[in-house]
Design a protein around this motif. Structure first.
Motif, PDB file in Angstrom:
ATOM      1  N   ARG A  44       0.928  -1.671   0.094  1.00 66.13           N
ATOM      2  CA  ARG A  44      -0.098   0.014   0.005  1.00 66.13           C
ATOM      3  C   ARG A  44       0.446   0.844  -0.112  1.00 66.13           C
ATOM      4  O   ARG A  44       0.355   2.224   0.624  1.00 66.13           O
ATOM      5  N   SER A  45       1.769   0.916  -1.001  1.00 66.28           N
ATOM      6  CA  SER A  45       2.583   2.619  -1.153  1.00 66.28           C
ATOM      7  C   SER A  45       3.735   2.413  -1.815  1.00 66.28           C
ATOM      8  O   SER A  45       3.592   1.510  -2.725  1.00 66.28           O
ATOM      9  N   LEU A  46       4.563   4.288  -2.483  1.00 72.07           N
ATOM     10  CA  LEU A  46       5.235   3.605  -3.473  1.00 72.07           C
ATOM     11  C   LEU A  46       6.122   3.435  -3.527  1.00 72.07           C
ATOM     12  O   LEU A  46       6.864   1.456  -4.614  1.00 72.07           O
ATOM     13  N   LYS A  47       6.757   2.790  -2.418  1.00 70.74           N
ATOM     14  CA  LYS A  47       8.253   1.954  -1.383  1.00 70.74           C
ATOM     15  C   LYS A  47       7.874   0.551  -0.872  1.00 70.74           C
ATOM     16  O   LYS A  47       7.091   1.587   0.357  1.00 70.74           O
ATOM     17  N   PRO A  48       7.868  -1.148  -0.737  1.00 69.11           N
ATOM     18  CA  PRO A  48       7.871  -0.810   0.343  1.00 69.11           C
ATOM     19  C   PRO A  48       8.211  -0.474   1.629  1.00 69.11           C
ATOM     20  O   PRO A  48       7.752  -0.668   2.412  1.00 69.11           O
ATOM     21  N   GLU A  49       9.509  -0.575   1.834  1.00 69.34           N
ATOM     22  CA  GLU A  49       9.781  -0.214   2.537  1.00 69.34           C
ATOM     23  C   GLU A  49       9.682   1.316   3.466  1.00 69.34           C
ATOM     24  O   GLU A  49      10.056   1.929   4.403  1.00 69.34           O
ATOM     25  N   PHE A  50       8.909   2.157   2.876  1.00 70.49           N
ATOM     26  CA  PHE A  50       8.292   3.363   3.454  1.00 70.49           C
ATOM     27  C   PHE A  50       6.491   3.149   3.078  1.00 70.49           C
ATOM     28  O   PHE A  50       5.909   3.377   2.387  1.00 70.49           O
ATOM     29  N   GLY A  51       6.359   3.008   4.380  1.00 64.01           N
ATOM     30  CA  GLY A  51       4.536   3.539   4.853  1.00 64.01           C
ATOM     31  C   GLY A  51       3.986   4.847   4.734  1.00 64.01           C
ATOM     32  O   GLY A  51       4.992   5.683   5.920  1.00 64.01           O
ATOM     33  N   VAL A  52       2.681   5.283   4.190  1.00 61.29           N
ATOM     34  CA  VAL A  52       2.058   6.462   4.041  1.00 61.29           C
ATOM     35  C   VAL A  52       1.020   6.334   5.091  1.00 61.29           C
ATOM     36  O   VAL A  52       0.335   5.902   3.147  1.00 61.29           O
ATOM     37  N   VAL A  53       0.079   5.967   5.297  1.00 61.67           N
ATOM     38  CA  VAL A  53      -0.849   6.165   6.208  1.00 61.67           C
ATOM     39  C   VAL A  53      -1.344   7.415   7.376  1.00 61.67           C
ATOM     40  O   VAL A  53      -0.842   8.021   7.691  1.00 61.67           O
ATOM     41  N   VAL A  54      -3.025   7.325   6.510  1.00 61.97           N
ATOM     42  CA  VAL A  54      -4.027   8.462   7.381  1.00 61.97           C
ATOM     43  C   VAL A  54      -4.059   7.682   8.744  1.00 61.97           C
ATOM     44  O   VAL A  54      -4.373   6.970   8.935  1.00 61.97           O
ATOM     45  N   GLY A  55      -3.330   8.897   9.952  1.00 58.64           N
ATOM     46  CA  GLY A  55      -3.536   8.354  11.024  1.00 58.64           C
ATOM     47  C   GLY A  55      -4.872   8.177  11.930  1.00 58.64           C
ATOM     48  O   GLY A  55      -4.915   8.473  12.928  1.00 58.64           O
ATOM     49  N   ILE A  56      -5.993   7.902  10.917  1.00 60.28           N
ATOM     50  CA  ILE A  56      -7.256   8.371  12.134  1.00 60.28           C
ATOM     51  C   ILE A  56      -7.994   7.077  11.608  1.00 60.28           C
ATOM     52  O   ILE A  56      -8.171   6.407  10.137  1.00 60.28           O
ATOM     53  N   CYS A  57      -8.592   6.842  12.641  1.00 57.80           N
ATOM     54  CA  CYS A  57      -9.613   4.915  12.976  1.00 57.80           C
ATOM     55  C   CYS A  57     -10.191   5.182  11.461  1.00 57.80           C
ATOM     56  O   CYS A  57     -11.105   6.341  12.259  1.00 57.80           O
ATOM     57  N   THR A  58     -10.722   4.087  11.118  1.00 61.53           N
ATOM     58  CA  THR A  58     -12.070   4.841  10.111  1.00 61.53           C
ATOM     59  C   THR A  58     -12.983   3.777  10.767  1.00 61.53           C
ATOM     60  O   THR A  58     -14.160   4.123   9.942  1.00 61.53           O
ATOM     61  N   HIS A  59     -13.254   3.547  11.944  1.00 60.95           N
ATOM     62  CA  HIS A  59     -14.216   3.944  12.621  1.00 60.95           C
ATOM     63  C   HIS A  59     -15.263   4.852  13.455  1.00 60.95           C
ATOM     64  O   HIS A  59     -15.821   5.571  12.984  1.00 60.95           O
ATOM     65  N   LEU A  60     -14.321   5.393  14.501  1.00 59.03           N
ATOM     66  CA  LEU A  60     -14.823   6.103  14.654  1.00 59.03           C
ATOM     67  C   LEU A  60     -13.767   8.011  14.630  1.00 59.03           C
ATOM     68  O   LEU A  60     -14.018   9.126  15.395  1.00 59.03           O
ATOM     69  N   GLY A  61     -12.592   7.786  14.512  1.00 56.30           N
ATOM     70  CA  GLY A  61     -11.487   8.398  14.387  1.00 56.30           C
ATOM     71  C   GLY A  61     -10.883   8.416  15.325  1.00 56.30           C
ATOM     72  O   GLY A  61      -9.810  10.275  15.176  1.00 56.30           O
ATOM     73  N   CYS A  62     -10.580   7.944  16.176  1.00 51.17           N
ATOM     74  CA  CYS A  62      -9.281   8.123  17.575  1.00 51.17           C
ATOM     75  C   CYS A  62      -8.067   7.772  16.177  1.00 51.17           C
ATOM     76  O   CYS A  62      -8.179   7.343  15.098  1.00 51.17           O
ATOM     77  N   ILE A  63      -6.714   7.625  16.900  1.00 53.34           N
ATOM     78  CA  ILE A  63      -5.813   7.696  16.659  1.00 53.34           C
ATOM     79  C   ILE A  63      -4.776   6.539  16.433  1.00 53.34           C
ATOM     80  O   ILE A  63      -4.800   5.715  18.067  1.00 53.34           O
ATOM     81  N   PRO A  64      -4.348   5.664  16.095  1.00 56.81           N
ATOM     82  CA  PRO A  64      -4.126   4.299  16.056  1.00 56.81           C
ATOM     83  C   PRO A  64      -2.637   4.775  16.758  1.00 56.81           C
ATOM     84  O   PRO A  64      -1.894   5.344  16.485  1.00 56.81           O
ATOM     85  N   LEU A  65      -2.485   3.672  18.112  1.00 59.48           N
ATOM     86  CA  LEU A  65      -1.071   3.800  18.367  1.00 59.48           C
ATOM     87  C   LEU A  65      -0.354   2.843  17.302  1.00 59.48           C
ATOM     88  O   LEU A  65      -0.498   1.744  16.803  1.00 59.48           O
ATOM     89  N   PHE A  66       1.497   2.629  17.957  1.00 56.10           N
ATOM     90  CA  PHE A  66       2.028   2.331  16.722  1.00 56.10           C
ATOM     91  C   PHE A  66       3.099   0.779  17.075  1.00 56.10           C
ATOM     92  O   PHE A  66       3.665   1.969  18.528  1.00 56.10           O
TER      93      PHE A  66
END
Ligand code: FES
Length: 215
Positions: free
Chosen positions: A118-140
């Protein structure tokens, strides 16, 4: 923090209400708990940010296995330098079988991120950090663990509000409250190591971020 989220859910607030408040509260806890370095913005001036303009980031400064969080259009963007172990996990058939949308069939990413990483280069992920349930910020939680944050953790993102789980590419697991994968914003590489969030890769220059199914 989880109790705050549960209380609000019970009171039937809208997702937008929840997102607004959760961003101000859970996000701060998440950053502290996971020791994620926060790079608020690298280059743009205030007027650029206010207009939602592109934001540049030098990914060569992110250690393998680490993540930075930058802000684009008032949203947290997770940029994760994945290890070889993480890349192998993303392709593990047993884990993939547990995902709700392993092939990114739902419109949650630009065409150039419709792949196993899900990215241009496999080694770098780029996502919007907002849960698609109700909008909390997921933890890493990038490392697999038998116990933390939950039993048999495969590595990725955990949303403490109601227990949604995402893998290290932001793909959501089946059977959790969140219905969709984490969104991928428009971005491109302007050099080998610089990414610009807010502008599409030339392979899909006309892709519209507003067409995403769930932010
Ligand atoms: S907001 Fe409910 S699980 Fe993330």
């Amino acid at each position: 923090m989880a109790s705050t989220a549960s209380t609000m859910l019970a009171e039937d607030h809208t997702r937008r209400d929840f997102l607004y408040i959760a961003t101000a509260t859970v996000g701060a806890v998440g950053a502290a708990a996971t020791l994620v370095p926060l790079i608020d913005q690298m280059n743009p001036d205030a007027s650029t940010l206010a207009a939602g303009g592109p934001v540049d980031l030098d990914v060569s400064k992110i250690q393998q296995g680490a993540q930075v969080v930058i802000r684009w259009r008032q949203r947290p963007i997770f940029v994760f330098h994945r290890s070889q172990q993480t890349l192998a996990a993303l392709q593990n058939a047993q884990d993939v079988a547990l995902l709700a949308d392993p092939n990114s069939d739902q419109m949650q990413q630009p065409p150039y991120a419709t792949n196993w990483h899900r990215s241009l280069k496999p080694e770098f992920g780029v996502v919007v950090g907002i849960c698609t349930h109700l909008g909390c910020i997921p933890l890493f939680y990038p490392a697999p663990s038998a116990t933390s944050p939950v039993a048999n953790w495969p590595g990725g993102y955990f949303c403490p509000c109601h227990g949604s789980k995402y893998d290290a590419a932001g793909r959501v697991y089946s059977g959790v409250p969140a219905p969709y994968n984490l969104p991928v914003p428009p971005y491109r590489f302007t050099s080998d190591t610089m990414i610009r969030i807010g502008e599409n890769d030339p392979s899909a220059a006309a892709w519209n971020f507003d067409a995403i199914r769930q932010l």
